[in-house]
Scaffold this motif. Structure first.
Motif, short mmCIF file in Angstrom:
data_model
loop_
_atom_site.label_atom_id
_atom_site.label_comp_id
_atom_site.label_asym_id
_atom_site.label_seq_id
_atom_site.Cartn_x
_atom_site.Cartn_y
_atom_site.Cartn_z
N PHE A 217 0.82 -1.21 0.00
CA PHE A 217 0.00 0.00 0.00
C PHE A 217 0.86 1.27 0.00
N GLY A 218 0.26 2.32 -0.55
CA GLY A 218 0.87 3.64 -0.54
C GLY A 218 -0.23 4.68 -0.62
N TYR A 219 0.14 5.90 -0.98
CA TYR A 219 -0.85 6.97 -1.05
C TYR A 219 -0.38 8.04 -2.02
N ARG A 220 -1.32 8.88 -2.42
CA ARG A 220 -1.03 10.07 -3.22
C ARG A 220 -1.83 11.24 -2.64
N PHE A 221 -1.29 12.44 -2.73
CA PHE A 221 -2.08 13.62 -2.42
C PHE A 221 -1.60 14.77 -3.28
N GLY A 222 -2.48 15.76 -3.48
CA GLY A 222 -2.11 16.88 -4.34
C GLY A 222 -3.09 18.02 -4.22
N LEU A 223 -2.80 19.07 -4.96
CA LEU A 223 -3.67 20.24 -4.99
C LEU A 223 -3.61 20.87 -6.37
N THR A 224 -4.66 21.61 -6.69
CA THR A 224 -4.66 22.44 -7.90
C THR A 224 -5.01 23.86 -7.50
N LEU A 225 -4.37 24.82 -8.16
CA LEU A 225 -4.59 26.24 -7.92
C LEU A 225 -5.03 26.89 -9.23
N THR A 226 -5.98 27.80 -9.13
CA THR A 226 -6.40 28.60 -10.30
C THR A 226 -6.27 30.07 -9.93
N PRO A 227 -5.05 30.61 -9.97
CA PRO A 227 -4.83 31.99 -9.52
C PRO A 227 -5.46 33.02 -10.45
N GLY A 234 -0.82 22.66 -10.83
CA GLY A 234 -1.00 21.43 -10.06
C GLY A 234 0.31 20.97 -9.43
N LEU A 235 0.22 20.46 -8.23
CA LEU A 235 1.38 19.92 -7.52
C LEU A 235 0.93 18.69 -6.75
N ALA A 236 1.68 17.59 -6.88
CA ALA A 236 1.25 16.34 -6.24
C ALA A 236 2.44 15.51 -5.82
N TYR A 237 2.18 14.62 -4.86
CA TYR A 237 3.19 13.71 -4.33
C TYR A 237 2.63 12.29 -4.36
N ARG A 238 3.43 11.36 -4.85
CA ARG A 238 3.09 9.94 -4.80
C ARG A 238 4.08 9.25 -3.88
N SER A 239 3.60 8.52 -2.88
CA SER A 239 4.48 7.89 -1.91
C SER A 239 5.19 6.68 -2.50
N GLU A 240 6.25 6.27 -1.85
CA GLU A 240 6.86 4.99 -2.18
C GLU A 240 5.88 3.86 -1.81
N VAL A 241 6.05 2.72 -2.45
CA VAL A 241 5.33 1.51 -2.06
C VAL A 241 6.37 0.47 -1.68
N ARG A 242 6.35 0.07 -0.44
CA ARG A 242 7.31 -0.92 0.04
C ARG A 242 6.74 -2.31 -0.21
N GLN A 243 7.20 -2.90 -1.30
CA GLN A 243 6.69 -4.21 -1.71
C GLN A 243 7.49 -5.31 -0.99
N THR A 244 6.78 -6.17 -0.26
CA THR A 244 7.41 -7.26 0.49
C THR A 244 7.14 -8.57 -0.24
N LEU A 245 7.97 -8.85 -1.22
CA LEU A 245 7.76 -10.03 -2.07
C LEU A 245 8.07 -11.31 -1.31
#
Length: 441
Positions: A217-227, A234-245
């Motif tokens: 599991f991981g996550y993403r979050f972001g925002l958009t601005l209309t000045p 737009g600015l966003a972050y995607r987290s790492e996903v720690r895969q435990t194979l």
């Protein structure tokens, strides 16, 4: 519970694994090009600012608030990658008695095979005038690398590699006011990998096979601005996903050993800008940074006892992707677009492996959208990716160096074509929301 989730996901992926495991079109085994036909036609310029339509949700969940009503989109992408490592020096083998000539001197032949299909889908449901929920599915990572010449001078480093993923991301977005929207998404990611190499240098050398899978599991979050009117940032972050194979390691000398490995798939930050010029023209730009430098040494250990069996040493660098695009509204129904992108790869001449003919690359893209009805839109996209010559250098200092000394060079290129269909389930002329989601009696 996790076992049940794994079983259900594995059942659904069994159908899509062949689709998701195409040769990679971004750094290492990442797949950018399979996310959106509309985005593909513009080299994904403006992905974080919503410039690529619903596919922008894969980068920035806040862009879900840009799609009023109830919408779904389905994308199908075909990716064909060509890479062929031919020797640039005589292959040799280091032995206790000295260095001898390798009995096999041929190259790998094409690694990309017949290419692969990549699916992606998006749904956005507006609950109120400010709140949206939705879902994205796709294959953010994938690779199908298999040497045409299974017996080759570098076979001890790899004969084939297969990576398949499916990422399901429940998404929520909220329009705070007229100029700010925020969004977040959970990432539920299934990952499966299989690597094969030869156990020796001879034509009849038995295979060594490493395989495993996992859901994490991981996550993403972001925002958009209309000045300003017509300007979206737009600015966003995607987290790492720690895969435990968890899987198995098979070799002639040890038999079959249950193993596990921890893979830290990279996090990333993406920035986008979209600007309306007039009623016909829009321009878009994007910058994406991916933290591939966290993907370095991966110990493969025996389950239960924790003893190292082998190790995958990648030693990657961070990757950057820059893109520019433009759209021209030819008519109320037809929109034309084009874009260009350039990627600084995580892979270089020091750490490149025989599985991946990856290097810095230039994207050249074109596409179109046609509004068939007020409910149906059709998207087409095409990209040609020109990859710089890729050198593989197992000459003594490679992170995965063994006794075989091999150097080779490939001249890779990639063709990508995609089609997308967007459907609006509700009446576009109806005020949103039509009915309250929760009623009090």
């Amino acid at each position: 519970m996790k076992g049940l989730v794994r079983s259900v996901a594995a059942a659904s992926v069994s159908l899509t694994a062949l689709l998701a495991a195409g040769a990679a079109s971004a750094s290492s085994f990442a797949i950018r090009s399979g996310q959106s036909a509309e985005g593909l036609g513009m080299s994904y310029a403006g992905a974080a600012s919503g410039g690529i339509g619903m596919g922008a949700m894969a980068w920035n969940p806040a862009t879900i608030t840009m799609f009023p009503g109830r919408n779904s989109q389905w994308n199908f992408t075909y990716l064909y990658a060509n890479g062929d490592y031919q020797p640039t020096s005589t292959s040799r083998v280091v032995t206790p008695l000295g260095t001898i000539t390798n009995p096999i001197q041929n190259g790998t032949g094409n690694l990309g095979g017949d290419g692969g299909f990549i699916p992606a889908s998006y749904s956005a449901w507006q609950l109120t005038d400010r709140l949206w929920i939705g879902m994205t599915t796709g294959a953010p990572y994938g690779l199908r690398s298999k040497a045409d010449n299974q017996v080759n001078a570098a076979q001890i480093y790899g004969r084939s590699a297969r990576v398949a993923t499916i990422n399901v991301s429940p998404t929520i977005g909220y329009q705070v006011n007229d100029w700010l929207s925020i969004g977040a998404a959970a990432q539920i990611q299934y990952f499966k990998a299989e690597l094969k190499q030869a156990s020796g240098i001879g034509p009849a050398a038995a295979p060594v096979i490493l395989e495993g899978d996992t859901i994490d599991f991981g996550y993403r979050f972001g925002l958009t601005l209309t000045p300003l009117q017509g300007t979206t940032i737009g600015l966003a972050y995607r987290s790492e996903v720690r895969q435990t194979l968890e899987g198995t390691f098979r070799a002639p000398t040890v038999g079959v050993i249950p193993v596990k490995a921890n893979l830290n798939l990279p996090d990333s930050v993406v920035f986008g800008l979209s600007q309306v010029i007039n009623d016909q023209w829009q321009v878009h730009a994007g910058v994406e940074w991916t933290n591939w430098s966290r993907f370095r040494n991966i110990p493969i250990v025996a389950r239960g006892i924790g003893v190292p069996v082998t190790s995958l040493n990648f030693q990657y660098d961070d990757a950057w992707f820059f893109s520019l695009g433009a759209e021209y509204k030819y008519s109320n129904a037809l929109t034309l677009r084009a874009g260009v992108g350039y990627e600084l790869s995580a892979v270089n001449d020091r750490n490149r492996t025989i599985f991946i003919s990856d290097n810095d690359r230039l994207w050249l893209s074109a596409g179109a959208s046609y509004q068939v009805t007020d409910k149906i839109k059709l998207d087409l996209g095409y990209t040609y990716i020109d990859v710089k010559k890729a050198k593989v250098n197992y000459s003594g200092t490679h992170p995965q160096q063994s006794a075989v000394l091999f150097t080779g060079e490939a001249k890779p290129y990639v063709h990508v074509a995609s089609i997308g269909l967007t459907y609006r389930w509700d009446d576009p002329a109806q005020t949103i929301p039509v009915h309250p989601v929760v009623r009090k009696y």
